[in-house]
Design a protein around this motif. Structure first.
Motif, mmCIF file in Angstrom:
data_model
loop_
_atom_site.group_PDB
_atom_site.id
_atom_site.type_symbol
_atom_site.label_atom_id
_atom_site.label_comp_id
_atom_site.label_asym_id
_atom_site.label_seq_id
_atom_site.Cartn_x
_atom_site.Cartn_y
_atom_site.Cartn_z
ATOM 1 N N LEU A 1 -3.520 2.754 5.626
ATOM 2 C CA LEU A 1 -2.827 1.746 6.433
ATOM 3 C C LEU A 1 -2.933 0.367 5.789
ATOM 4 N N ASP A 2 -4.105 0.031 5.260
ATOM 5 C CA ASP A 2 -4.288 -1.258 4.582
ATOM 6 C C ASP A 2 -3.382 -1.357 3.354
ATOM 7 N N SER A 3 -3.217 -0.238 2.641
ATOM 8 C CA SER A 3 -2.308 -0.226 1.490
ATOM 9 C C SER A 3 -0.867 -0.466 1.935
ATOM 10 N N CYS A 4 -0.500 0.111 3.081
ATOM 11 C CA CYS A 4 0.845 -0.114 3.627
ATOM 12 C C CYS A 4 1.039 -1.577 3.994
ATOM 13 N N TYR A 5 0.035 -2.187 4.613
ATOM 14 C CA TYR A 5 0.124 -3.596 4.976
ATOM 15 C C TYR A 5 0.295 -4.478 3.739
#
Length: 321
Positions: free
Chosen positions: A256-260
């Motif tokens: 999720l952090d990579s997506c953000y």
């Protein structure tokens, strides 16, 4: 994790995706329902003593709760009944998945947790009022609650482990909700983090519901755990499950952090392109440029006037020419 376990999990994921990700999945406001569930779990973890005064806010939310629960309360009660069956944890989890087959993944998880909160909330409510309420007293005796909960020293490790598992379960659910709320307009087909998270959410959902089932099993059998050794065993099992789910949460959080990060870069690129185009154009004043640079609403005071020493609106810096 050995190869056979990994193979079993891959087969389970394939089955879950095939059967529980319909093209037209039913969606509800998972965040709203989760807020109600968190209120129950928060009240139980603080022994029912909650000094929060949100009466005005509660009135506003009540109609929203009525709307969503008018359609979901029957489903929540059915899942709650499923916790009482003496089947194994996997079978119970699969049965719950069957009940929520047509819902989105975050809604599936919140419905299962809401069902558990009914059981858990009832037990704690009886524990809190059984000494003063004539109806609660015989009900608590039938559930064997007074003798079970009177020894705080004996039960504390158990409830500490239970609350720790609650925390991980809540964070996994919130992570899935966040993932479903990602702006898809900024997601590109080559974004590996998004596809990885998408393929991992089914197995994360399975183990989260297994965690909820574990909590329900332990709490409904609490009245029979009079020996400290039994309490220790139950606490250890809950802690072990919390550790497994924490690994699941860490993996989801990383994706999720990579997506953000990807979305933030896309938005920055988009803002830069818009700004470049604005500078190529002629304007009657400087308002479009300032708003593009500062990106603030008129009712916010985003600028500091060094002369007056006050925060001011963008419009007060308007120049024509």
């Amino acid at each position: 994790m050995d190869r056979s376990t990994m193979s079993d999990e891959r087969a389970l994921v394939k089955k879950l995706v095939a059967e529980h990700e319909p093209d037209e999945a039913i969606d509800y406001n998972a965040k709203l329902l989760l807020r109600l569930v968190e209120d129950i779990l928060h009240s139980t973890s603080s022994s029912g003593h909650d000094s929060r005064d949100d009466r005005d806010e509660d009135k506003i939310l009540q109609s929203s709760y009525n709307d969503i629960l008018g359609m979901l309360s029957f489903k929540i009660n059915r899942i709650s009944c499923e916790f009482s069956y003496k089947a194994d944890a996997h079978s119970t989890a699969v049965s719950i998945f069957e009940m929520v087959r047509n819902y989105k993944w975050d809604v599936k998880l919140v419905l299962a947790l809401a069902a558990f909160s009914l059981t858990y909330g009832e037990i704690w409510l009886l524990a809190c009022i059984h000494k003063t309420n004539q109806l609660a007293k015989p009900m608590a005796i039938l559930k064997h609650l007074p003798d079970t909960l009177k020894d705080a020293g004996q039960t504390k490790p158990f409830f500490d482990a239970l609350n720790s598992l609650f925390g991980v379960i809540l964070n996994v659910i919130k992570c899935v909700i966040e993932f479903n709320d990602l702006p898809l307009s900024y997601i590109t087909p080559d974004l590996a983090a998004y596809s990885t998270a998408s393929s991992y959410i089914p197995i994360a959902s399975y183990w989260t519901i297994r965690g909820i089932v574990a909590c329900a099993t332990k709490i409904t059998s609490l009245g029979h755990l009079s020996a400290s050794s039994a309490m220790q065993t139950e606490s250890w099992e809950l802690a072990t499950f919390a550790h497994k789910l924490k690994n699941t949460l860490d993996h989801l959080r990383k994706q999720l952090d990579s997506c953000y990060s990807h979305i933030e870069k896309k938005r920055d690129d988009e803002a830069y392109r818009i700004l470049v185009e604005l500078f190529k154009m002629s304007h009657p004043d400087n308002m479009k440029i300032l708003r593009a640079l500062i990106y603030a609403k008129d009712d916010i005071l985003p600028l500091f006037d060094g002369v007056t020493k006050k925060m001011v609106r963008i419009i007060e810096w308007k120049q024509t020419g």
